[in-house]
Structure formats: C-alpha cells, structure tokens
Design a protein around this motif. Structure first.
Motif, PDB file in Angstrom:
ATOM      1  N   THR A  45       0.945  -1.249   0.151  1.00  0.00           N
ATOM      2  CA  THR A  45       0.025  -0.028  -0.259  1.00  0.00           C
ATOM      3  C   THR A  45       1.126   1.346  -0.213  1.00  0.00           C
ATOM      4  O   THR A  45       0.621   2.183  -0.630  1.00  0.00           O
ATOM      5  N   GLY A  55       0.417   1.335  -3.608  1.00  0.00           N
ATOM      6  CA  GLY A  55      -0.793   1.856  -3.611  1.00  0.00           C
ATOM      7  C   GLY A  55      -0.674   3.529  -3.655  1.00  0.00           C
ATOM      8  O   GLY A  55      -1.495   3.989  -4.469  1.00  0.00           O
ATOM      9  N   SER A  56       0.275   3.950  -3.111  1.00  0.00           N
ATOM     10  CA  SER A  56       0.476   5.524  -3.107  1.00  0.00           C
ATOM     11  C   SER A  56       0.809   5.838  -4.637  1.00  0.00           C
ATOM     12  O   SER A  56       0.039   6.881  -5.105  1.00  0.00           O
ATOM     13  N   ALA A  61      -2.367   6.042  -6.807  1.00  0.00           N
ATOM     14  CA  ALA A  61      -3.061   6.901  -6.383  1.00  0.00           C
ATOM     15  C   ALA A  61      -2.507   8.311  -7.264  1.00  0.00           C
ATOM     16  O   ALA A  61      -3.202   8.903  -7.876  1.00  0.00           O
ATOM     17  N   SER A  79      -6.902   2.775  -3.855  1.00  0.00           N
ATOM     18  CA  SER A  79      -6.113   3.549  -4.324  1.00  0.00           C
ATOM     19  C   SER A  79      -6.300   4.165  -5.726  1.00  0.00           C
ATOM     20  O   SER A  79      -6.093   5.398  -5.845  1.00  0.00           O
ATOM     21  N   THR A 114      -3.291  10.872  -2.862  1.00  0.00           N
ATOM     22  CA  THR A 114      -2.261   9.809  -2.372  1.00  0.00           C
ATOM     23  C   THR A 114      -2.398   9.712  -0.714  1.00  0.00           C
ATOM     24  O   THR A 114      -2.481   8.309  -0.322  1.00  0.00           O
ATOM     25  N   ALA A 155      -5.685   7.574   0.143  1.00  0.00           N
ATOM     26  CA  ALA A 155      -5.348   6.416  -0.647  1.00  0.00           C
ATOM     27  C   ALA A 155      -4.735   5.707   0.329  1.00  0.00           C
ATOM     28  O   ALA A 155      -5.131   4.359   0.628  1.00  0.00           O
ATOM     29  N   SER A 189      -6.689   2.707   2.660  1.00  0.00           N
ATOM     30  CA  SER A 189      -6.187   1.220   2.318  1.00  0.00           C
ATOM     31  C   SER A 189      -5.848   0.594   3.805  1.00  0.00           C
ATOM     32  O   SER A 189      -6.465  -0.501   3.879  1.00  0.00           O
TER      33      SER A 189
END
Ligand SMILES: Nc1ncnc2c1ncn2[C@@H]1O[C@H](COP(=O)(O)OP(=O)(O)OP(=O)(O)O)[C@@H](O)[C@H]1O
Ligand SMILES: [Mg+2]
Lengths: 327, 257, 255
Positions: free
Chosen positions: B109, B113-114, B117, B216, B234, B237, B241
């Motif tokens: 994440t 994930g960042s 986003a 994200s 970001t 997200a 998450s």
C-alpha cells in the motif's frame, strides 16, 4: 534504460517462481500427513466423552504417531471416533485405546496399547477396550483431598490416643481380665453401643489391614476416618465407664464370646496403634498399606513429571493463550 | 448555526456511505471488466512488475525482520515458561496467518498503492484520462483493471515469500543467536503449522491486494484540483487502504480461522 | 446527406453557481473548418468537451451526424467517439509512453494493422509535425510546444471524421505556429474532414477558417465566414478584433 533489456515478463516470472517454490517448500515440510486422508485404514472407537479431541488429533503407539483422528461423530449419546491408521501398522484385536493428554495443559491424543493377539484389526473394526485415564486436573484434586484427609486423620489419632489414653486402655484391659462382674448389666445398658463399636471396629480394622488404598478409595474413605474417630470416641467412653467402676465389668467377663470379640477388636486397635507408632508418620505406613503408599507416590511423581514436561510439550492451549495476547 | 451543525452531523455518515458505495461500484466495475475482452496482458504484466518485482526488496526486508523480532520477543516470553521450543511455531503461525499478509499488504500500500493514486491523480488532472475516454477506450479497463488484477495476483506471491523469510529470520535469531534447540524449533513448526494456515493467509493477501488497489485507484481516478489534489488523493488512498486492510483482516480472520 | 456534422441546440451548463454555457446554438458544417473564438475562461474548452461527451450538459441537445449524444450510454457514445479525434489544450500525452507509443496508441487500439503499417503512418505524422527525431523521448522530456505537436499528430493519426482542436497554436512560436496552421489547413483540404478549432490567435485563425463562431457570455453571439465576422458591427466582436490589431501591421489577414 539498460534494465529494459530484461522485459517485465521475465522479472515477474522470477518473482512468481520464487513464490511458488516457497509455497511448495513450506507445504512439503508441513504437509507430511496432508495426503493421509485417502491412505491407511479406518478403525472405530466409542468414547463416553470426546472432549478435547479434534479431527487430525494424533494417534500414537508407544509414543510414535501412527495416524490421525479422521472424524468425530455422535453415536447414540456416545462419541464415535474414526481413526485413520497408516497402512503397515497392524493393531491386534485385543488392543486397548486410551485418550491421553500431551503435557499438563496439552493436546489430547489417542494412545493405542497393542494387545498380544495374532489377529489384527481391519478397516471398519472397532477397539472395544477403552481405558479411562483421569486427567491431571482430577488427579490433582483427588490427591489433594486424600492428603488432607490423611493429615487430619493422623492428627486426630495422635490427639485422641495420647499416653493417657493408652494407659487407660491398658488399665481397662487389665481390669477386664481381672475383674469379673455383672456382665449382663453391661450388656443391657450398653448393648447397642457395644455392638456398634464392635462391628465398626472390625470393619475398619479389616479395611485398613486389607489396605485397598487406591487414591479413589482413599477419597471415599471419609467414612473410614469418621468411623475410626467414632471408635476411638466410644472406646474412650467405655474405658471411662469402666474406670468409674460401675461394677458391671464382672458381667462382662462372664460372657465368653463377647469377651473374645472385644479382645479381638482391641487387639486390632492395638496393632493399628503400634503400626502407627512404628511408622515415621507417612501416610502409607499409618495404614500399614504399602500399596496405597506406593500409589500415592506414583501419582505424585506423575504430577511432578507432568510439571516438568511442561517445558517440552506442545500444548496448543498455551499457544492459544499466547495468540490471544498477541492478537 | 444550529442547522449548520445538524447538517454536518448528517453529512458525515452520508459522505461515508457515498464513499463506500462509490468504491463498491468501482470494485464491481473492475470485476466485470476483468472478465471482458480485450485482456490487456501486457498492461497487467507491467503492473505485476511494478507491484511485485519492485516491492520485493521492501517485502524481503520487512518479512525477515518481522520474523527476527518475533523470535526475539516470543523467546523472551517463552523462557519464563521454559517453553522456548515453541518460538519457531509462534513465528511460523504469526507469519503465515497474520503478519505475512498484513505487513506485506501495508508495505505494498505504501509503495505501490500511493503511486497508483498519484499516477492516476496526475493523469486525471492533466486530462490523460479524458484523452483515453475520447479515444473511446474505457479508462477503468486500461488503467485500473491491470492494477487490481496485478495486485490480486502478486500479493499472495509476495506474502508467501515474506512468510518463508520471516520463518528463516526467526530461525536465525532463535536457533543461531539465542541457542534454542534446533530440532525442537523446526519440529514444532512442522507439527503446529497446517496447510490451511498458509493458504488462508494467502487468500487474505489476495483480498488485501484487491482492497488496496481498488481504493488507491478510486482515490486517484476521482482526483480533483491539480497538484494539491493529487497529494491529497495519495494520502487518502494510503490511509483508507491501510485502515480497510486492518478492519477486513479482523473480519476475514474471524471467518476463516 | 446531412449538411451539419455537429448541431448544438440550446445547451446549458453550470459548474455549481457559475453559468458557463447559457444557451449555445451552433451548427458545425461538414468538411469545413469551424473556428471558435472567445474570451479566456469563456467556456470554449467546456463547449468542446460537450461535443465529445466528456461533459454532460444541464440541458440542451447535441447532435453528431444525426445522433443525439447527451443521453447515450457509454457503449453507444463510444461508437460516436470513434469518429472523433481530439487535441487537448495541454496535449494530455500519456506520460508513461514515449512519443512514438503515444502517437501509435490510437492505431494500436482501434485498427488491426501490422506493426510495419503502424510505423509508416506514425512516422509520417511525426515528420509532419517536425518531431520524427524525438520519437524515443518521453513527454516529460519535451517542451510545451513539442507536446502540443505530438498531441496534434496523435489526434490526426486515425484519420477521424471530426477533429476537435483546443488551441493548437498556443505555446508555439510564430514560425511553428504557421506551419501547424498550414498543416491543419492542408490535411483538411486533402482529406476533407470536419475540423473544430478553438483559438485566441485571431490572425492565424482567419487564415484557415471556413466559418467563425464568437462565444461570449455563454452564447454564440456571432457566426459566419471570416469576412462577415471582420465586418461585424457587434460590439464585443469589434472589441475582440481590435485588441489583436497591431498598429501598422495587418498580419496574415490577406493570406
Ligand atoms: N471541471 C470544471 N469544474 C468547475 N469549473 C470548470 C470546470 N471546467 C471549466 N470550468 C470553468 O468554466 C469556465 C470556462 O472554462 P474553459 O476551460 O471552457 O475556458 P476556455 O474558454 O477554454 O478558456 P481558455 O481560453 O483560457 O482555455 C472557467 O471559468 C472555469 O473555471
Ligand atoms: Mg480552454
């Protein structure tokens, strides 16, 4: 730009391969009995209580795992346990099964104590001989109660039958031997008392001498303790009576059978007290009962061993507790 | 004034529900599109490389050190019971059931994930998403589906690697450093660990993979307001998450184990 | 055959309280270049985005080749969009792809062509915008004007029926600006497609426009040939034209 030479597919492939190998390796290491489901043969055991057993609980012979519990069902009001045993492990028909515990708090497993027969169980057969092993918790409480009872009894005996009483008793016996008086009066006045005393004394001394002394007996022997107390109390009464010289002792001497019985009983008590005196205050020797003594000792050793075993056992319960605190 | 307060009180759960609905909608859309042609395999592989390969290092490090610290801590506790042999089992169970999937997902994440986003957010504010739309191409299909599918596939892979490395780390600390009986250490692992422990952990990881990528991507996809909006998306997200992963971890654990 | 490629009827659009489009009526003729002029922030880009279904109007109708697109579902709308090309104001290149990949992207996704064919077409387009040498570059390595030209190449690459240009010459120097305008004019007269062009560059626009629409206060206040617009007595149009006039210089108005 150099890393472009190796395409993303290759890199992904490498990582996925590492992942699959890891998974494969781990599954191989732990999955020894994962494939057991279809192998081996199944035998049945009916238990009164399957508490603590799970599917996949181990089955052991002489501490070696030979299979796993495959299912636990209710059969009537009993637990029907299906055991899947590895091929090649032959179990004689006259084998016994026992539910045992690994460690003090540990997992339950089924121990099979092989019989000596030459015929072996086949799939679907049943082991009928179930040994019930009390678990450690029960043993603990039982031993505790027993030990307490012993202690109480002993101090009671000691307290009641002091030097004074011994002398009294001896004197009484002498008196009985010497004096012959109106026994009928004694009988009519104390008939109930005496009969009770005598039967009680007989029963008690026999019990003690026979020394059935298992732990279970011991617990039951609250009665023994109470009876013994009664006896002594009564005895005290009598001797007091005799000493007060109510002039009935002549009558006592006249009756041969009653006299003999009384003599026997008193002899028994004497033996008992002698035994007690000789004994160094251990429980077993108090009752002149070696087997009881040994049993107790064994039980104590077991407990000790169990406590030591804590270090090595894999009780899931401990794991559970620890998990609880972790997560 | 009073009405304003009242409105904001009602607004909060409403926003929450709206967000939940939007994310669920995005999830359904992604699920539907995942099974529709064209399968953008090269896109998926690119994302798998990004999520899986580039996250390897961070997963390797976290996995190993988690196992190590787990061994250190649990051996401290178990020594009081005289049950140090259990350290291996504790490390193995914790890693496979819990820490492997959760820590891996949280690391991914943070790492992938960042950037999902941020990337989608940038594409939104620079009209790249609109450009896809006017080309009659579904941006969800081209941008989000590959990321979600790749996460879904790679998270279990990363997790199993993390599991194994965690156990290895625990072994190094427990056996090599603290001198726990090696036989006991390994035997207890083999005895205690069951296949479902591992598999359920991997299922968790796959679910976390979907959660982190859908959230994200959702946050990035609906970014508003330039560079600042991208930054906000970001952060949101990652936070959303992570929180969702931890909550759903509880739910999944109580269902599966 | 229908004369109008795009027909907009009474289009309204507001963003929250801000009225941007307030009753647009516009006909974009087929196979002609229509230039939309208007103040910055006047809603030109918003109008363009409505034509391709990127924004949904509050009310009004948009007909594209006889189809009303404001109420179409995504699938049908995509069928319409396939006939469009669009150059965004900020180019909107995919920054994960290099120049070549950006330009070839629509071809790859919509046409089943051999790699060779794709390469031929893409390189031709890149040559036209003068960026063939930069085909390996990533968008982040390009200047604003270069991005614009790559965006132009990408909009043209599929030979769509209708192309929307959002300020194709802004951010370009006058020389390149002229070449780009010529390119637009040439390709249009060559392949006979419908072009809609937004610009502030009044002088440049009059070079290529067949029809000019003046957008002000959310309405099309004037519509006609460049000559008609230039002779317009309309106050706002006059103001607009005056502002671009440089004393003693008449620019390319006779071109
Ligand atoms: N997505 C949006 N949300 C809110 N307001 C918007 C949005 N898009 C445009 N606007 C507003 O609509 C108005 C018109 O914007 P538009 O981009 O169409 O201007 P324009 O005529 O293209 O100007 P320029 O020539 O500078 O590009 C602006 O005031 C802008 O603030
Ligand atoms: Mg604009």
């Amino acid at each position: 730009m150099d890393r472009k030479k190796i395409s993303s597919e290759v890199w992904v492939g490498v990582v996925v391969l590492i992942g699959i190998l890891s998974l494969f390796y781990m599954s191989m290491r732990i999955g020894k009995f994962g494939t057991l489901h279809r192998q081996g043969y199944e035998i049945k055991v009916t238990l009164d209580n399957a508490n603590g057993l799970d599917p996949r609980s181990p089955i052991q012979i002489a501490g070696v795992e030979v299979g796993k519990v495959s299912a636990i069902k209710l059969d009537g009001y009993k637990a029907l346990i299906l055991l899947r045993v590895k091929d090649g492990v032959k179990i004689p028909v006259d084998s016994k099964a026992a539910v045992k515990t690994q460690g003090v708090l540990g997992d339950k497993y089924i121990e099979i104590i092989p019989g000596v027969g030459q015929t072996y169980l086949a799939g679907g057969d049943r082991i009928n001989d179930i040994i019930t092993v009390p678990d450690f918790g029960e043993i603990f409480t039982q031993v505790n109660v027993a030990a307490k009872n012993f202690g109480d009894t002993m101090s009671e005996f000691k307290g009641i039958i002091g030097e004074q009483e011994k002398i009294s008793i001896k004197k009484s016996i002498d008196n009985i031997q010497v004096v012959s008086g109106d026994f009928k009066n004694l009988v009519s006045a104390n008939k109930n008392n005496i009969t009770r005393i005598v039967t009680n004394m007989e029963a008690i001394s026999k019990d003690i001498e026979a020394g059935k002394g298992t732990i279970g007996k011991l617990v039951k022997d609250d009665t023994l303790y109470n009876d013994a107390k009664d006896v002594v109390a009564s005895l005290k009464n009598i001797s007091g009576d005799i000493e007060q010289g109510k002039g009935t002792l002549g009558k006592l001497a006249k009756d041969e059978t009653l006299y003999d019985e009384a003599k026997d009983a008193i002899g028994n008590i004497k033996e008992l007290t002698d035994g007690m005196k000789k004994g160094e205050g251990t429980l077993g020797k108090l009752a002149k009962d070696d087997s009881l003594y040994k049993e107790t000792e064994k039980a104590m050793k077991k407990i000790q061993k169990g406590a030591e075993g804590l270090q090595e056992m894999t009780p899931i319960t401990i794991l559970g507790t620890i998990f609880g605190t972790f997560f | 004034m009073f009405r304003k307060i009242l409105r904001s009180i009602f607004q909060l759960p409403l926003t929450f529900l709206q967000e939940l609905g939007n994310i669920s909608r995005m999830f359904l859309q992604v699920t539907y599109l995942s099974f529709r042609r064209p399968f953008k395999l090269d896109y998926i592989f690119k994302q798998m490389e990004f999520i899986g390969v580039r996250s390897m290092l961070v997963v390797v490090i976290t996995g190993t050190f988690t196992g190590m610290v787990l061994a250190l801590q649990s051996s401290y506790g178990f020594r009081k019971f005289g049950a140090e042999g259990l350290v291996g089992a504790i490390v193995a169970l914790s890693m496979t059931r819990e820490l492997g999937p959760v820590l891996t997902s949280l690391m991914v994440t943070g790492r992938a994930g960042s950037s999902m986003a941020a990337e989608l957010g940038t594409m939104r504010v620079t009209e790249q998403i609109d450009a896809l739309t006017v080309m009659a191409l579904n941006p969800v299909k081209y941008l989000i589906v590959p990321r979600v599918v790749a996460s879904f596939l790679m998270l279990p892979v990363l997790t199993i690697i993390s599991d194994l490395l965690g156990i290895v780390g625990g072994y190094i600390i427990g056996v090599k450093l603290l001198g726990i009986n090696e036989g006991a250490f390994i035997n207890k692992i083999e005895k205690t660990l069951d296949l479902p422990d591992i598999y359920n952990g991997l299922v968790k990881a796959a679910v976390f993979g979907i959660i982190l990528s859908v959230i994200s991507c959702y946050k990035g996809y609906y970014t508003r307001g330039g560079a600042e909006g991208v930054g906000r998306a970001t952060t949101e997200a990652v936070v959303l998450s992570s929180v969702t992963i931890l909550i759903s971890d509880y739910v999944l654990t109580s269902i599966m184990f | 055959m229908e004369e109008r490629a795009i027909h907009i009827v009474d289009l309204h659009k507001s963003f929250r309280d801000q009225k941007v489009l307030d009753g647009i009526n516009l006909e974009v003729e087929k196979e002609k270049i229509t230039v939309i002029i208007g103040k910055s922030g006047g809603g030109k880009s918003v109008l363009l985005k409505h034509m391709i279904g990127l924004l949904k109007p509050d009310s009004g109708e948009i007909w594209v080749n006889g189809t009303e697109i404001t109420k179409l579902n995504d699938k049908k709308l995509n069928e319409v969009r396939k006939t469009f090309g669009m150059l965004f104001q900020e180019a909107a290149l995919f920054d994960s792809m290099n120049v070549y990949e950006n330009v070839s992207f629509p071809l790859r996704e919509h046409r089943s062509m051999s790699e060779k064919e794709i390469e031929r077409i893409v390189e031709e387009r890149l040559k036209q915008v003068g960026l063939l040498a930069f085909k390996e570059k990533m968008p982040s390595e390009l200047s604003g004007g270069m991005k614009k030209r790559v965006g132009l190449a990408r909009a043209l690459v599929c030979d769509p029926d209708i192309i929307l240009f959002d300020e194709p010459t802004s951010a370009l120097d006058p020389v390149i600006s002229l070449t780009i305008l010529d390119l637009i004019k040439e390709t249009q007269s060559y392949i006979k497609k419908t072009y809609v062009v937004i610009s502030h560059d009044i002088l440049g626009m009059f070079r290529i426009a067949d029809k000019v629409a003046m957008l002000s206060d959310g309405k099309i206040i004037e519509y006609g040939t460049p000559q008609e617009i230039r002779r317009s007595k309309h106050e706002i149009t006059q103001e607009f034209l005056q502002a671009t006039q440089i004393p003693g210089f008449t620019g390319g108005s006779h071109g």
